[in-house]
Motif scaffolding. Structure first.
Motif, PDB file in Angstrom:
ATOM      1  N   GLN A 179       7.530   2.459  -6.024  1.00  6.71           N
ATOM      2  CA  GLN A 179       6.569   3.370  -5.425  1.00  6.71           C
ATOM      3  C   GLN A 179       7.283   4.641  -5.001  1.00  6.71           C
ATOM      4  OE1 GLN A 179       6.387   1.319  -1.020  1.00  6.71           O
ATOM      5  NE2 GLN A 179       4.689   1.007  -2.378  1.00  6.71           N
ATOM      6  N   THR A 180       6.509   5.636  -4.648  1.00 10.44           N
ATOM      7  CA  THR A 180       7.090   6.938  -4.354  1.00 10.44           C
ATOM      8  C   THR A 180       8.212   6.815  -3.328  1.00 10.44           C
ATOM      9  OG1 THR A 180       4.915   7.863  -4.803  1.00 10.44           O
ATOM     10  CG2 THR A 180       6.482   9.305  -3.712  1.00 10.44           C
ATOM     11  N   GLU A 181       8.055   5.919  -2.391  1.00 13.20           N
ATOM     12  CA  GLU A 181       9.057   5.758  -1.329  1.00 13.20           C
ATOM     13  C   GLU A 181      10.311   5.056  -1.822  1.00 13.20           C
ATOM     14  OE1 GLU A 181       5.927   4.868  -1.348  1.00 13.20           O
ATOM     15  OE2 GLU A 181       4.904   5.297   0.545  1.00 13.20           O
ATOM     16  N   GLY A 192       3.667  -2.945   0.659  1.00 14.80           N
ATOM     17  CA  GLY A 192       2.211  -3.041   0.756  1.00 14.80           C
ATOM     18  C   GLY A 192       1.606  -3.659  -0.499  1.00 14.80           C
ATOM     19  N   ASP A 193       2.453  -4.235  -1.339  1.00 16.64           N
ATOM     20  CA  ASP A 193       1.983  -4.914  -2.555  1.00 16.64           C
ATOM     21  C   ASP A 193       2.204  -6.416  -2.419  1.00 16.64           C
ATOM     22  OD1 ASP A 193       1.311  -2.599  -4.011  1.00 16.64           O
ATOM     23  OD2 ASP A 193       3.411  -2.291  -4.548  1.00 16.64           O
ATOM     24  N   GLN A 194       1.315  -7.175  -2.992  1.00 20.69           N
ATOM     25  CA  GLN A 194       1.428  -8.627  -2.987  1.00 20.69           C
ATOM     26  C   GLN A 194       1.942  -9.117  -4.345  1.00 20.69           C
ATOM     27  OE1 GLN A 194       0.042 -10.956  -0.391  1.00 20.69           O
ATOM     28  NE2 GLN A 194       0.400  -9.063   0.755  1.00 20.69           N
ATOM     29  N   GLY A 217      -3.558   9.082 -12.705  1.00 22.97           N
ATOM     30  CA  GLY A 217      -4.294   8.211 -13.609  1.00 22.97           C
ATOM     31  C   GLY A 217      -4.481   6.800 -13.096  1.00 22.97           C
ATOM     32  N   LYS A 218      -4.274   6.584 -11.775  1.00 26.41           N
ATOM     33  CA  LYS A 218      -4.452   5.219 -11.254  1.00 26.41           C
ATOM     34  C   LYS A 218      -5.891   5.003 -10.793  1.00 26.41           C
ATOM     35  CE  LYS A 218       0.162   4.965  -9.513  1.00 26.41           C
ATOM     36  NZ  LYS A 218       0.984   4.294  -8.552  1.00 26.41           N
ATOM     37  N   ILE A 219      -6.348   3.783 -10.986  1.00 23.85           N
ATOM     38  CA  ILE A 219      -7.716   3.454 -10.571  1.00 23.85           C
ATOM     39  C   ILE A 219      -7.796   3.433  -9.053  1.00 23.85           C
ATOM     40  CG2 ILE A 219      -9.499   1.670 -10.600  1.00 23.85           C
ATOM     41  CD1 ILE A 219      -8.218   0.698 -13.279  1.00 23.85           C
ATOM     42  N   THR A 264       2.778  10.733  -2.119  1.00 23.14           N
ATOM     43  CA  THR A 264       2.258   9.520  -2.760  1.00 23.14           C
ATOM     44  C   THR A 264       0.939   9.867  -3.445  1.00 23.14           C
ATOM     45  OG1 THR A 264       1.090   8.862  -0.749  1.00 23.14           O
ATOM     46  CG2 THR A 264       3.326   8.000  -1.034  1.00 23.14           C
ATOM     47  N   SER A 265       0.487   8.972  -4.304  1.00 20.57           N
ATOM     48  CA  SER A 265      -0.686   9.294  -5.131  1.00 20.57           C
ATOM     49  C   SER A 265      -1.971   9.381  -4.333  1.00 20.57           C
ATOM     50  CB  SER A 265      -0.873   8.224  -6.201  1.00 20.57           C
ATOM     51  OG  SER A 265       0.267   8.115  -6.981  1.00 20.57           O
ATOM     52  N   GLY A 266      -1.992   8.796  -3.145  1.00 24.58           N
ATOM     53  CA  GLY A 266      -3.234   8.794  -2.369  1.00 24.58           C
ATOM     54  C   GLY A 266      -4.239   7.783  -2.896  1.00 24.58           C
ATOM     55  N   THR A 267      -3.737   6.700  -3.476  1.00 28.12           N
ATOM     56  CA  THR A 267      -4.637   5.673  -3.998  1.00 28.12           C
ATOM     57  C   THR A 267      -5.330   4.951  -2.846  1.00 28.12           C
ATOM     58  OG1 THR A 267      -2.931   5.351  -5.653  1.00 28.12           O
ATOM     59  CG2 THR A 267      -4.732   3.791  -5.678  1.00 28.12           C
ATOM     60  N   THR A 268      -4.616   4.787  -1.740  1.00 28.91           N
ATOM     61  CA  THR A 268      -5.157   3.969  -0.652  1.00 28.91           C
ATOM     62  C   THR A 268      -5.532   4.788   0.580  1.00 28.91           C
ATOM     63  OG1 THR A 268      -2.890   3.605   0.084  1.00 28.91           O
ATOM     64  CG2 THR A 268      -3.861   1.925  -1.315  1.00 28.91           C
ATOM     65  N   GLY A 269      -5.229   6.046   0.616  1.00 24.80           N
ATOM     66  CA  GLY A 269      -5.559   6.848   1.791  1.00 24.80           C
ATOM     67  C   GLY A 269      -4.965   8.234   1.627  1.00 24.80           C
TER      68      GLY A 269
END
Ligand SMILES: Nc1ncnc2c1ncn2[C@@H]1O[C@H](COP(=O)(O)OP(=O)(O)OP(=O)(O)O)[C@@H](O)[C@H]1O
Length: 540
Positions: A334-336, A414-416, A523-525, A192-197
């Motif tokens: 998402q990656t999953e 994990g998305d709303q 490239g994700k914030i 996964t991109s590691g955006t959240t951890g």
């Protein structure tokens, strides 16, 4: 293939998965088209400007040679093979060889630093790595800490600790009987991109490719069509580059334009697409934002454009339609569990601010905290019901994280989001990114979209920062356009801009100006990093 001229509802109702019990990505994406006709598979624009065409027949021979060479070096079914290469033929060959061998390919970004590489190679216990001189330079410092790594092949020739990829292939036979894999056998670990951890290794089966196909046909507008040529600036190590572009194109016999791009250059990207007659492109939102700042090259011939990974927003959508003459179709996943929601201008009206509708074949719902589907209009967690061919087998070596990803048969993204009455999904944000302010739940995407529409703004990130009175306050982190000197007047103007266009309660009470935003390799914030950076400061 989705029938042309049909509506989304009839296409969805008629859709049935056809997943065979035995399936191998390497065979389906290469050998199936290698019929002696020299059909074009890859068009490689080399760094020196030369164009190097590669047919499916050549790809089959090369991947067979590599599969034989790997086997001769003791690499076997189930072993993990890292692929640390940019968009070059060797990357595609390494993937195809790994699949045919029954091994597990682990795509790795060229831009990764030593720590990122070490983390992933250790985590998956890679036995082999296919790379080049750039990759070898990074590996030198970490090699000693990777005891499982027994074989390194370099596309730039032999070096200390590495064998010559092309030399080994030249000595190997071009005949290879692919391992007979089940569709459910493991094929790929994508981090996964590691955006959240910390990034997690999502293990996918060979069937993951089949799971992507209705999605590609839907948002890429009846892909494939004669004359199609696909290109993406996204790295093939990312699920978007690999499974939305490279492998589906090869599966359909559509050629892919390959070019190593160290840094995204919008002028060059426009020229590349125009000069080579690119017809299909996957352009992530960050790439679109950069393209928007450059003059389009004459002669663009695009017929389908996809984008995804982050909110697209109405602003980019409008610009895209005016610039390319075709709609930009959004992908969500998402990656999953990738590409499960999308839109497609030939099947449904594209609604600005909505990421689309469930792709045929995928059961997507918005759930409450207990895992019950919510009625339209209510915000909750986006979830996908298993079984689903696009769904991962689990996180590599992490059964606890895998278990935590599900409630019953629902995979929790994990998305709303909100499922609207008309069946479209409105993305609010990741669980951590949705801002709770004075009792409102505010998604950052819509405000960022509004802010980037302002002429002084190049990029914008919106985060919630702790606030005693309001729980959180909406905070905008702005990268101004070149030549703009930010000041309090601009901050006030941006606040008024959002108040007027989005809503009074959603305007940023705090505005910060920065030179650049922290981005992941895709490239994700990284809004979490911004929250940590700014949570100490006082609100004006
Ligand atoms: N069309 C879209 N609109 C808004 N967000 C999107 C869209 N497509 C993908 N995303 C976001 O990207 C996420 C998937 O990203 P990816 O699998 O690359 O890893 P990540 O979630 O960024 O990394 P990590 O799980 O390591 O934090 C989705 O869960 C969603 O938050």
């Amino acid at each position: 293939m989705l029938p042309a001229g049909d509506s989304y509802d009839s296409v969805r109702a008629a859709f049935r998965w056809q997943i065979p019990s035995r399936f191998n990505i390497g065979v389906a994406c290469c050998d199936a088209w290698a019929d002696g006709s020299n059909r074009l598979a890859l068009l490689h624009l080399r760094a020196d400007g030369r164009l190097e065409p590669l047919s499916f027949d050549a790809l089959k021979a090369a991947s067979n040679r590599l599969a034989n060479a790997l086997r001769a070096q003791g690499i076997a079914r189930g072993d993990r093979i890292g692929v640390l290469l940019p968009q070059v033929p060797e990357a595609a060959i390494a993937h195809l060889a790994a699949y045919k061998l029954g091994a597990i390919a682990v795509p790795l970004f060229q831009l990764f630093g030593e720590d990122a590489l070490e983390y992933r190679l250790r985590d998956c216990g890679a036995a082999a790595l296919v790379t080049d001189a750039t990759g070898l330079a990074k590996l030198a410092a970490i090699r000693a800490r990777l005891p499982a790594l027994r074989l390194i092949l370099s596309a730039d020739g032999a070096a200390e600790g590495a064998l010559d990829l092309h030399g080994l292939m030249a000595c190997a036979s071009d005949a290879f009987t692919p391992v007979d894999t089940a569709a459910d056998d493991p094929a790929l670990i994508i981090y996964t991109s590691g955006t959240t951890g910390a990034p997690k290794g999502a293990l996918h089966a060979h069937r993951v490719l089949l799971g992507h196909l209705p999605g590609v046909e839907m948002p890429q507008e009846l892909f494939p069509k004669p004359g199609d040529l696909f290109w993406t600036p996204a790295d093939w190590a990312w699920i978007g580059g690999l499974l939305d572009v490279l492998l589906p194109s090869l599966f359909h016999g559509v050629p892919v334009l390959a070019h190593r791009m160290a840094k995204f250059d919008p002028d060059f990207a426009f020229r590349l697409m125009a000069e080579h007659g690119v017809r299909n492109a996957f352009l992530p939102p960050t790439a679109l934002k950069l393209l928007r700042g450059a003059p389009p090259a004459p002669g663009l011939r695009l017929r389908s454009i996809g984008s995804g990974g982050e909110t697209l927003g109405a602003e980019l959508l409008d610009w895209g339609r005016a610039t390319f003459g075709c709609a930009i179709n959004e992908f969500y996943g998402q990656t999953e569990c990738n590409l499960v929601v999308s839109n497609c201008s030939t099947l449904m009206p594209i609604r600005p601010g909505r990421m689309g509708r469930p792709v045929p074949g995928h059961a997507v719902a918005v759930l409450d905290a207990a895992g019950r589907p919510l009625p339209p209009g209510e915000a909750g967690t986006v979830a996908i019901r298993r079984p689903d061919p696009v769904m991962f087998l689990g996180y590599w070596n992490n059964p606890e994280a895998t278990a935590a990803k599900f409630i019953g048969d629902w995979l929790l993204t994990g998305d709303q989001a909100v499922l609207e009455e008309d069946g479209y999904l409105r993305f609010l944000g990741r669980d951590d990114d949705v801002i709770t302010s004075a009792g409102y739940r505010i998604g950052p995407g819509e405000i960022e979209d509004c802010l980037t529409a302002h002429p002084a703004v190049a990029m914008a990130a919106v985060i919630g920062l702790p606030d005693a009175l309001r729980t959180e306050i909406v905070t905008a982190i702005i990268v101004p356009k070149p030549g703009i000197v930010p000041d309090a007047a601009l901050a006030a103007e941006l606040q008024a801009h959002v108040r007027q266009r989005v809503a009074g309660h959603a305007y940023p009470r705090r505005v910060e100006f920065v030179e650049a935003l922290p981005l992941t390799a895709t490239g994700k914030i990284m809004r979490g990093a911004l929250r940590r950076q700014f949570s100490g400061g006082a609100a004006p």
